[in-house]
Motif scaffolding. Structure first.
Motif, PDB file in Angstrom:
ATOM      1  N   UNK A   1       0.810  -1.224   0.000  1.00 18.12           N
ATOM      2  CA  UNK A   1       0.000   0.000   0.000  1.00 18.12           C
ATOM      3  C   UNK A   1       0.842   1.271   0.000  1.00 18.12           C
ATOM      4  N   UNK A   2       1.892   1.295   0.815  1.00 22.76           N
ATOM      5  CA  UNK A   2       2.713   2.508   0.933  1.00 22.76           C
ATOM      6  C   UNK A   2       3.379   2.846  -0.395  1.00 22.76           C
ATOM      7  N   UNK A   3       3.954   1.857  -1.049  1.00 23.54           N
ATOM      8  CA  UNK A   3       4.639   2.104  -2.319  1.00 23.54           C
ATOM      9  C   UNK A   3       3.663   2.448  -3.436  1.00 23.54           C
ATOM     10  N   UNK A   4       2.484   1.858  -3.407  1.00 27.49           N
ATOM     11  CA  UNK A   4       1.487   2.185  -4.432  1.00 27.49           C
ATOM     12  C   UNK A   4       1.048   3.640  -4.292  1.00 27.49           C
ATOM     13  N   UNK A   5       0.828   4.076  -3.043  1.00 21.89           N
ATOM     14  CA  UNK A   5       0.455   5.481  -2.817  1.00 21.89           C
ATOM     15  C   UNK A   5       1.567   6.418  -3.274  1.00 21.89           C
ATOM     16  N   UNK A   6       2.822   6.050  -2.985  1.00 25.23           N
ATOM     17  CA  UNK A   6       3.968   6.857  -3.398  1.00 25.23           C
ATOM     18  C   UNK A   6       4.063   6.930  -4.918  1.00 25.23           C
ATOM     19  N   UNK A   7       3.630   5.882  -5.602  1.00 20.39           N
ATOM     20  CA  UNK A   7       3.737   5.825  -7.055  1.00 20.39           C
ATOM     21  C   UNK A   7       2.911   6.909  -7.728  1.00 20.39           C
ATOM     22  N   UNK A   8       1.734   7.225  -7.162  1.00 25.47           N
ATOM     23  CA  UNK A   8       0.898   8.271  -7.753  1.00 25.47           C
ATOM     24  C   UNK A   8       1.616   9.620  -7.713  1.00 25.47           C
ATOM     25  N   UNK A   9       2.237   9.929  -6.582  1.00 32.00           N
ATOM     26  CA  UNK A   9       2.983  11.186  -6.455  1.00 32.00           C
ATOM     27  C   UNK A   9       4.179  11.188  -7.405  1.00 32.00           C
ATOM     28  N   UNK A  10       4.913  10.076  -7.466  1.00 30.24           N
ATOM     29  CA  UNK A  10       6.110  10.000  -8.304  1.00 30.24           C
ATOM     30  C   UNK A  10       5.783  10.111  -9.785  1.00 30.24           C
ATOM     31  N   UNK A  11       4.621   9.594 -10.192  1.00 27.33           N
ATOM     32  CA  UNK A  11       4.222   9.664 -11.601  1.00 27.33           C
ATOM     33  C   UNK A  11       4.159  11.108 -12.075  1.00 27.33           C
ATOM     34  N   UNK A  12       3.473  11.949 -11.313  1.00 25.93           N
ATOM     35  CA  UNK A  12       3.305  13.352 -11.713  1.00 25.93           C
ATOM     36  C   UNK A  12       4.579  14.164 -11.458  1.00 25.93           C
ATOM     37  N   UNK A  13       5.306  13.812 -10.397  1.00 21.83           N
ATOM     38  CA  UNK A  13       6.561  14.513 -10.123  1.00 21.83           C
ATOM     39  C   UNK A  13       7.557  14.289 -11.251  1.00 21.83           C
ATOM     40  N   UNK A  14       7.691  13.029 -11.688  1.00 17.39           N
ATOM     41  CA  UNK A  14       8.612  12.700 -12.779  1.00 17.39           C
ATOM     42  C   UNK A  14       8.207  13.415 -14.063  1.00 17.39           C
ATOM     43  N   UNK A  15       6.913  13.466 -14.332  1.00 19.03           N
ATOM     44  CA  UNK A  15       6.437  14.110 -15.563  1.00 19.03           C
ATOM     45  C   UNK A  15       6.778  15.594 -15.588  1.00 19.03           C
ATOM     46  N   UNK A  16       6.569  16.275 -14.455  1.00 24.38           N
ATOM     47  CA  UNK A  16       6.850  17.700 -14.401  1.00 24.38           C
ATOM     48  C   UNK A  16       8.342  17.977 -14.552  1.00 24.38           C
ATOM     49  N   UNK A  17       9.167  17.237 -13.821  1.00 20.95           N
ATOM     50  CA  UNK A  17      10.608  17.491 -13.894  1.00 20.95           C
ATOM     51  C   UNK A  17      11.189  17.076 -15.241  1.00 20.95           C
ATOM     52  N   UNK A  18      10.575  16.114 -15.905  1.00 21.72           N
ATOM     53  CA  UNK A  18      11.066  15.691 -17.213  1.00 21.72           C
ATOM     54  C   UNK A  18      10.862  16.760 -18.270  1.00 21.72           C
ATOM     55  N   UNK A  19       9.956  17.706 -18.024  1.00 20.72           N
ATOM     56  CA  UNK A  19       9.762  18.772 -19.000  1.00 20.72           C
ATOM     57  C   UNK A  19      10.984  19.694 -19.075  1.00 20.72           C
ATOM     58  N   UNK A  20      11.792  19.719 -18.019  1.00 21.16           N
ATOM     59  CA  UNK A  20      13.009  20.536 -18.047  1.00 21.16           C
ATOM     60  C   UNK A  20      14.275  19.686 -18.095  1.00 21.16           C
ATOM     61  N   UNK A  21      14.232  18.501 -17.492  1.00 17.98           N
ATOM     62  CA  UNK A  21      15.428  17.656 -17.452  1.00 17.98           C
ATOM     63  C   UNK A  21      15.468  16.622 -18.573  1.00 17.98           C
ATOM     64  N   UNK A  22      14.361  16.459 -19.290  1.00 18.85           N
ATOM     65  CA  UNK A  22      14.329  15.550 -20.417  1.00 18.85           C
ATOM     66  C   UNK A  22      14.176  14.086 -20.023  1.00 18.85           C
ATOM     67  N   UNK A  23      14.511  13.212 -20.981  1.00 19.21           N
ATOM     68  CA  UNK A  23      14.300  11.775 -20.799  1.00 19.21           C
ATOM     69  C   UNK A  23      15.207  11.164 -19.735  1.00 19.21           C
ATOM     70  N   UNK A  24      16.228  11.903 -19.281  1.00 15.49           N
ATOM     71  CA  UNK A  24      17.129  11.371 -18.253  1.00 15.49           C
ATOM     72  C   UNK A  24      16.368  11.055 -16.967  1.00 15.49           C
ATOM     73  N   UNK A  25      15.245  11.734 -16.732  1.00 11.67           N
ATOM     74  CA  UNK A  25      14.450  11.480 -15.530  1.00 11.67           C
ATOM     75  C   UNK A  25      13.978  10.031 -15.501  1.00 11.67           C
ATOM     76  N   UNK A  26      13.637   9.492 -16.671  1.00 12.20           N
ATOM     77  CA  UNK A  26      13.138   8.114 -16.733  1.00 12.20           C
ATOM     78  C   UNK A  26      14.190   7.109 -16.268  1.00 12.20           C
TER      79      UNK A  26
END
Length: 238
Positions: A137-162
Motif C-alpha cells: 500500500x505505501x509504495x502504491x500510494x507513493x507511485x501516484x505522487x512519483x508519476x506526476x513529479x517525474x512528468x513535471x521534472x522531465x519537461x526541463x530535465x528531459x528523458x534522463x528522468x526516466x
C-alpha cells in the motif's frame, strides 16, 4: 510476491517519458509552479516523519555524522557524475527537447529528484514493510505522487528522468528482499528514528526543489545507514 517496487519504478519511467515528450506543450507557468508544490509536499511529509522520532538526538547525530561522511567521500559529486553520464547517454538516442539547462543546473536538479525518488523515508520504509508483511500500500500510494513529479521534472530535465527508475527499482527490491533479515533485528524506536532521519533528508530536498536553499542532500545519504545503529546504541546506553 513483491510488486510495489515494480509499480513505483514503472510510475517514474512512464512519468519521465510522458513529461519529456510533452515538454514543448507544457505551459511555462505549470513547469514553474508544480515543483514548488512538490517541494512543499516533500517538506510537509518530512514534518510528519520527523515528528515520529523516538529519540531526537539520534536524528541530529545521524544527520551530522552522515553529512560528514558524505562530504569526505564527495558522494554528491559522484552521484552528479552519474547523472551527467545518464543525460549524455540518453541524449545520444533522444535529443533534448526542453529545458536548455546548463550542466550545473541540470545536475543540481537531477541530484535533488534522485534523492527524492530513491532515498525518501516513504520509499525505503514502504519497501521494507512490503518485504516483511506483503503489504504494498505505501509504495502504491507513493507511485501516484512519483508519476506526476517525474512528468513535471522531465519537461526541463528531459528523458534522463526516466533513467531514475533503474536505481530506484534496484534499491527498493534490495530492501524488500532484505527486510526479512533486517526488520526482525529492529525495534519500534529504531524504525521511528530511521523514519525521522528520512524526514530530515526529505525536508532538505524540499528546500532544494523549491530553490530556497541548495542543501547537499546526496552527501546526507549515509545518515540513513547510521540511523538504526545509533538508535540501538542510544537506547542501550541512555
Amino acid at each position: 510476491m513483491i510488486i510495489g517496487p515494480y509499480i513505483n519504478g514503472s510510475a517514474i519511467l512512464l512519468g519521465g517519458l510522458a513529461g519529456a515528450a510533452m515538454a514543448q506543450r507544457m505551459p511555462e507557468r505549470l513547469r514553474a509552479a508544480m515543483p514548488l508544490t512538490f517541494g512543499a509536499a516533500s517538506m510537509a511529509m518530512a514534518v510528519i516523519l520527523i515528528n515520529r522520532a523516538a529519540h531526537m538526538p539520534v536524528m541530529v547525530l545521524a544527520g551530522i555524522l552522515g553529512a560528514l561522511i558524505g562530504e569526505l567521500v564527495y558522494l554528491e559529486r559522484g552521484i552528479g557524475k552519474v547523472g551527467g553520464f545518464a543525460r549524455a547517454l540518453v541524449e545520444k538516442v533522444v535529443p533534448a527537447k526542453a529545458g536548455g539547462l546548463s550542466q550545473e543546473e541540470f545536475l543540481e536538479k537531477f541530484v535533488a529528484i534522485l534523492v527524492l525518488f530513491c532515498a525518501s523515508g516513504t520509499g525505503i520504509f514502504g519497501s521494507m514493510t512490503e518485504g516483511m508483511t506483503g503489504d504494498a500500500t505505501i509504495l502504491i500510494a507513493k507511485s501516484f505522487l512519483d508519476l506526476f513529479t517525474a512528468a513535471i521534472f522531465a519537461t526541463t530535465l528531459g528523458y534522463a528522468v526516466a533513467t531514475i527508475a533503474v536505481p530506484q527499482l534496484a534499491i527498493q527490491l534490495g530492501l524488500a528482499f532484505g527486510a526479512t533479515l533486517i526488520l526482525p533485528l529492529t525495534t519500534p524506536a529504531m524504525i521511528a528514528d530511521f523514519s525521522a532521519v528520512g524526514g530530515l533528508l526529505m525536508l532538505a530536498t524540499g528546500f532544494r526543489i523549491c530553490g530556497i536553499k541548495v542543501f547537499p542532500v546526496a552527501n546526507m545519504l549515509p545518515a540513513l545507514v547510521l540511523a538504526m545503529p545509533i538508535s540501538a546504541l542510544w537506547t542501550h546506553f541512555f
